[in-house]
Design a protein around this motif. Structure first.
Motif, PDB file in Angstrom:
ATOM      1  N   PRO A  84      55.799   9.655 -13.620  1.00 27.28           N
ATOM      2  CA  PRO A  84      55.116  11.065 -13.202  1.00 27.28           C
ATOM      3  C   PRO A  84      53.615  10.193 -12.229  1.00 27.28           C
ATOM      4  O   PRO A  84      53.517   8.852 -12.580  1.00 27.28           O
ATOM      5  CB  PRO A  84      54.402  11.058 -14.544  1.00 27.28           C
ATOM      6  N   ASP A  85      52.890  11.019 -11.568  1.00 19.38           N
ATOM      7  CA  ASP A  85      51.824  10.095 -11.109  1.00 19.38           C
ATOM      8  C   ASP A  85      50.691  10.881 -11.927  1.00 19.38           C
ATOM      9  O   ASP A  85      49.931  11.898 -11.914  1.00 19.38           O
ATOM     10  CB  ASP A  85      51.954  11.116  -9.545  1.00 19.38           C
ATOM     11  N   TRP A  86      50.250  10.084 -12.322  1.00 20.51           N
ATOM     12  CA  TRP A  86      49.450  10.260 -13.596  1.00 20.51           C
ATOM     13  C   TRP A  86      48.124  10.611 -12.869  1.00 20.51           C
ATOM     14  O   TRP A  86      46.859  11.895 -14.002  1.00 20.51           O
ATOM     15  CB  TRP A  86      49.337   8.983 -14.675  1.00 20.51           C
ATOM     16  N   GLU A  87      47.602  10.283 -12.463  1.00 21.82           N
ATOM     17  CA  GLU A  87      46.393  10.265 -11.216  1.00 21.82           C
ATOM     18  C   GLU A  87      46.281  11.263 -10.840  1.00 21.82           C
ATOM     19  O   GLU A  87      44.704  12.527 -10.330  1.00 21.82           O
ATOM     20  CB  GLU A  87      45.821   9.504 -10.052  1.00 21.82           C
ATOM     21  N   GLY A 112      49.218  14.253 -11.382  1.00 19.17           N
ATOM     22  CA  GLY A 112      49.512  15.129 -12.280  1.00 19.17           C
ATOM     23  C   GLY A 112      50.571  15.376 -10.944  1.00 19.17           C
ATOM     24  O   GLY A 112      51.593  16.756 -11.444  1.00 19.17           O
ATOM     25  N   GLY A 113      50.791  15.075  -9.865  1.00 19.94           N
ATOM     26  CA  GLY A 113      52.576  15.503  -9.591  1.00 19.94           C
ATOM     27  C   GLY A 113      53.534  14.408 -10.474  1.00 19.94           C
ATOM     28  O   GLY A 113      53.570  13.699 -11.320  1.00 19.94           O
ATOM     29  N   GLY A 114      55.046  14.697  -9.520  1.00 17.96           N
ATOM     30  CA  GLY A 114      55.738  13.403 -10.125  1.00 17.96           C
ATOM     31  C   GLY A 114      56.658  12.926  -9.211  1.00 17.96           C
ATOM     32  O   GLY A 114      56.980  13.958  -8.078  1.00 17.96           O
ATOM     33  N   LEU A 115      57.346  12.157  -9.132  1.00 22.88           N
ATOM     34  CA  LEU A 115      58.926  12.249  -7.958  1.00 22.88           C
ATOM     35  C   LEU A 115      59.918  12.208  -8.725  1.00 22.88           C
ATOM     36  O   LEU A 115      60.367  11.015 -10.220  1.00 22.88           O
ATOM     37  CB  LEU A 115      58.815  10.688  -7.460  1.00 22.88           C
ATOM     38  N   LEU A 116      60.711  12.898  -8.756  1.00 21.42           N
ATOM     39  CA  LEU A 116      61.413  13.252  -9.260  1.00 21.42           C
ATOM     40  C   LEU A 116      63.097  13.667  -8.425  1.00 21.42           C
ATOM     41  O   LEU A 116      63.703  13.110  -7.457  1.00 21.42           O
ATOM     42  CB  LEU A 116      62.252  15.613  -9.885  1.00 21.42           C
ATOM     43  N   LEU A 117      63.951  12.224  -9.541  1.00 28.69           N
ATOM     44  CA  LEU A 117      65.007  11.798  -8.544  1.00 28.69           C
ATOM     45  C   LEU A 117      66.430  12.147  -9.281  1.00 28.69           C
ATOM     46  O   LEU A 117      66.644  12.976 -11.095  1.00 28.69           O
ATOM     47  CB  LEU A 117      65.284  10.100  -8.484  1.00 28.69           C
ATOM     48  N   THR A 118      67.937  12.394  -8.721  1.00 30.59           N
ATOM     49  CA  THR A 118      68.973  12.317  -9.305  1.00 30.59           C
ATOM     50  C   THR A 118      69.685  11.487  -9.301  1.00 30.59           C
ATOM     51  O   THR A 118      70.023  10.984  -7.642  1.00 30.59           O
ATOM     52  CB  THR A 118      69.569  14.105  -9.460  1.00 30.59           C
ATOM     53  N   GLY A 119      70.621  10.965  -9.640  1.00 29.35           N
ATOM     54  CA  GLY A 119      71.831  10.320  -9.206  1.00 29.35           C
ATOM     55  C   GLY A 119      72.606   9.839 -10.105  1.00 29.35           C
ATOM     56  O   GLY A 119      72.773  10.629 -11.090  1.00 29.35           O
ATOM     57  N   ARG A 120      73.130   8.096 -10.234  1.00 30.88           N
ATOM     58  CA  ARG A 120      74.420   7.637 -10.797  1.00 30.88           C
ATOM     59  C   ARG A 120      73.469   6.169 -11.441  1.00 30.88           C
ATOM     60  O   ARG A 120      72.926   5.816 -10.627  1.00 30.88           O
ATOM     61  CB  ARG A 120      75.200   7.435  -9.902  1.00 30.88           C
ATOM     62  N   ALA A 121      74.126   6.376 -11.966  1.00 22.89           N
ATOM     63  CA  ALA A 121      73.319   4.976 -13.103  1.00 22.89           C
ATOM     64  C   ALA A 121      74.819   3.742 -13.615  1.00 22.89           C
ATOM     65  O   ALA A 121      75.541   4.825 -14.304  1.00 22.89           O
ATOM     66  CB  ALA A 121      72.488   4.965 -14.224  1.00 22.89           C
ATOM     67  N   GLU A 161      70.330   9.655  -5.535  1.00 18.94           N
ATOM     68  CA  GLU A 161      71.619  10.636  -4.907  1.00 18.94           C
ATOM     69  C   GLU A 161      71.073  12.288  -4.216  1.00 18.94           C
ATOM     70  O   GLU A 161      71.393  13.297  -3.087  1.00 18.94           O
ATOM     71  CB  GLU A 161      72.438  11.382  -5.436  1.00 18.94           C
ATOM     72  N   ARG A 162      69.571  12.435  -4.649  1.00 15.64           N
ATOM     73  CA  ARG A 162      68.637  13.558  -3.893  1.00 15.64           C
ATOM     74  C   ARG A 162      67.393  13.327  -4.491  1.00 15.64           C
ATOM     75  O   ARG A 162      66.945  12.485  -5.699  1.00 15.64           O
ATOM     76  CB  ARG A 162      69.030  14.772  -4.402  1.00 15.64           C
ATOM     77  N   VAL A 163      65.702  13.275  -4.240  1.00 15.54           N
ATOM     78  CA  VAL A 163      64.719  13.470  -4.137  1.00 15.54           C
ATOM     79  C   VAL A 163      64.221  14.625  -4.247  1.00 15.54           C
ATOM     80  O   VAL A 163      64.168  14.677  -2.984  1.00 15.54           O
ATOM     81  CB  VAL A 163      63.811  12.205  -3.625  1.00 15.54           C
ATOM     82  N   VAL A 164      63.299  14.660  -4.623  1.00 15.24           N
ATOM     83  CA  VAL A 164      62.329  15.673  -5.495  1.00 15.24           C
ATOM     84  C   VAL A 164      61.184  15.706  -5.205  1.00 15.24           C
ATOM     85  O   VAL A 164      60.555  14.402  -6.475  1.00 15.24           O
ATOM     86  CB  VAL A 164      62.342  17.072  -5.518  1.00 15.24           C
ATOM     87  N   GLU A 165      59.832  15.818  -4.378  1.00 14.70           N
ATOM     88  CA  GLU A 165      58.404  15.108  -4.911  1.00 14.70           C
ATOM     89  C   GLU A 165      58.006  16.455  -5.058  1.00 14.70           C
ATOM     90  O   GLU A 165      57.771  17.761  -3.995  1.00 14.70           O
ATOM     91  CB  GLU A 165      57.894  14.509  -3.498  1.00 14.70           C
ATOM     92  N   LEU A 166      57.214  16.401  -6.219  1.00 14.61           N
ATOM     93  CA  LEU A 166      55.886  17.607  -6.300  1.00 14.61           C
ATOM     94  C   LEU A 166      54.306  16.378  -6.176  1.00 14.61           C
ATOM     95  O   LEU A 166      54.431  16.343  -7.421  1.00 14.61           O
ATOM     96  CB  LEU A 166      56.116  18.021  -7.846  1.00 14.61           C
ATOM     97  N   THR A 167      54.079  17.942  -5.998  1.00 13.89           N
ATOM     98  CA  THR A 167      52.492  17.322  -5.660  1.00 13.89           C
ATOM     99  C   THR A 167      51.566  18.494  -6.553  1.00 13.89           C
ATOM    100  O   THR A 167      52.025  19.737  -6.508  1.00 13.89           O
ATOM    101  CB  THR A 167      51.775  17.789  -4.587  1.00 13.89           C
ATOM    102  N   HIS A 168      50.586  18.146  -7.572  1.00 10.11           N
ATOM    103  CA  HIS A 168      49.616  19.089  -7.778  1.00 10.11           C
ATOM    104  C   HIS A 168      50.511  20.421  -9.239  1.00 10.11           C
ATOM    105  O   HIS A 168      49.891  21.244  -8.664  1.00 10.11           O
ATOM    106  CB  HIS A 168      48.965  19.742  -6.965  1.00 10.11           C
ATOM    107  N   ALA A 169      51.925  19.709  -9.587  1.00  4.86           N
ATOM    108  CA  ALA A 169      52.957  20.592 -10.315  1.00  4.86           C
ATOM    109  C   ALA A 169      51.598  20.754 -11.602  1.00  4.86           C
ATOM    110  O   ALA A 169      51.985  21.834 -12.643  1.00  4.86           O
ATOM    111  CB  ALA A 169      53.584  19.472 -10.727  1.00  4.86           C
ATOM    112  N   THR A 170      51.140  20.150 -12.456  1.00  9.34           N
ATOM    113  CA  THR A 170      49.932  20.426 -13.528  1.00  9.34           C
ATOM    114  C   THR A 170      48.861  19.643 -13.073  1.00  9.34           C
ATOM    115  O   THR A 170      48.496  18.989 -11.925  1.00  9.34           O
ATOM    116  CB  THR A 170      50.030  20.133 -14.569  1.00  9.34           C
ATOM    117  N   ALA A 171      47.397  20.855 -13.613  1.00  7.54           N
ATOM    118  CA  ALA A 171      45.994  20.292 -13.587  1.00  7.54           C
ATOM    119  C   ALA A 171      46.070  19.227 -14.857  1.00  7.54           C
ATOM    120  O   ALA A 171      44.624  18.561 -15.055  1.00  7.54           O
ATOM    121  CB  ALA A 171      45.635  21.201 -13.999  1.00  7.54           C
TER     122      ALA A 171
END
Length: 287
Positions: A233-236, A238-247, A264-274
């Motif tokens: 999460p980006d606490w400052e 309201g965004g977030g960095l979402l990753l999917t892959g193998r561990a 394996e894949r990266v999705v960055e969400l900006t301003h997902a929440t106030a």
């Protein structure tokens, strides 16, 4: 109560007896104290698989009361993923989910795993299969701070950019979604001093596994299924960095395992929440 992967890890670490004791706290109903806790929360982390079977973790937020125990076995969530969230389509239909309701201000958390279904009004109804509280260890104290709402946006890629790698390397918190042999999903919290997660490359992360409650739900799942989804999460903002892959878990030292994660894949969400959060703690220095 525990599946073979969890039992194997408990045995390997010598904590089988302790796990048996702590496992008694897992229920399948929402007790009154948990119902009150949920009603006061403003954020819920949700882990699930997308239509291609990839695991992700995301964050839903709202005003106090957006989470509500509709009855002893049902959590009502008056929020859903924003457009561009990799779990938007998955949560628009019935899905196995793992969730964490987090209280960064009070350093408390509880987990509820089960099956979700859309409520017909943009939210979710989650039927509980596992309900239990977690200790406050490694939760950084923060307070909520509302910001003006902005249109959310999403960008996707197969690798981390240099800026994203820096965000990973300075993070003090992330969440990880894993899956058990029965298809059930679990979402768990990881925290530490900034730098505890190492961005070893554009598609490789590493982090140590600290001692916890001895149940080893995350590592037990990874023992049998290496899929994992991460949320940083980006606490400052309201965004977030979402990753999917193998561990893969490194057990060369059973007393101090570590995880190597292949993105394996990266999705960055900006301003997902106030909803944003202010940091109340002085940053710790990693040694």
């Amino acid at each position: 109560m525990y599946h073979p992967g969890e039992l194997a890890v408990q045995q390997r670490t010598g904590l089988r007896e302790r796990a048996g004791h702590t496992g008694r706290s897992i229920g399948d109903t929402i007790p009154p104290v948990a119902a009150r806790f949920l009603t006061e929360r403003r954020t819920l982390v949700v882990g699930a698989a997308d239509g291609d079977g990839r695991l992700w973790a995301t964050q839903l937020s709202g005003p106090a009361g957006f989470l509500r125990a509709a009855d002893q076995r049902t959590l009502a969530v008056a929020a859903g993923p924003v457009p561009g969230d990799p779990l938007a389509a998955a949560l628009a239909r019935p899905a196995e989910v793992g969730t964490i309701a987090l209280d960064p201000a009070g350093r408390r958390r509880m987990r509820l795993n089960g099956r979700s279904a859309p409520d017909g009004a943009g939210g979710l109804l989650i039927s509980a299969a596992q309900v239990y509280a977690n200790c406050p260890k490694h939760i950084r104290r923060r307070s909520p701070a509302d910001s003006p709402a902005r249109p959310p946006a999403a960008t996707a890629a197969d690798r981390l950019t240099l800026r994203q790698r820096l965000a990973v390397a300075t993070a003090d918190t992330f969440f990880v979604a894993t899956a058990g042999p029965d298809g059930g999903v679990d979402a768990s919290h990881r925290g530490g001093a900034p730098g505890f997660v190492e961005a070893a490359g554009p598609d490789e992360l590493r982090w140590p596994e600290f001692a916890g409650n001895a149940m080893f739900m995350t590592l037990g799942n990874l023992e049998l299924d290496d899929r994992a989804g991460l949320l940083l999460p980006d606490w400052e903002t309201g965004g977030g960095l979402l990753l999917t892959g193998r561990a893969r878990v490194d057990w060369s030292d059973p007393g101090a395992p570590s995880v190597q994660y292949r993105v394996e894949r990266v999705v960055e969400l900006t301003h997902a929440t106030a909803l944003t959060w202010t940091d109340e703690e002085v940053p710790a220095v990693r040694r």
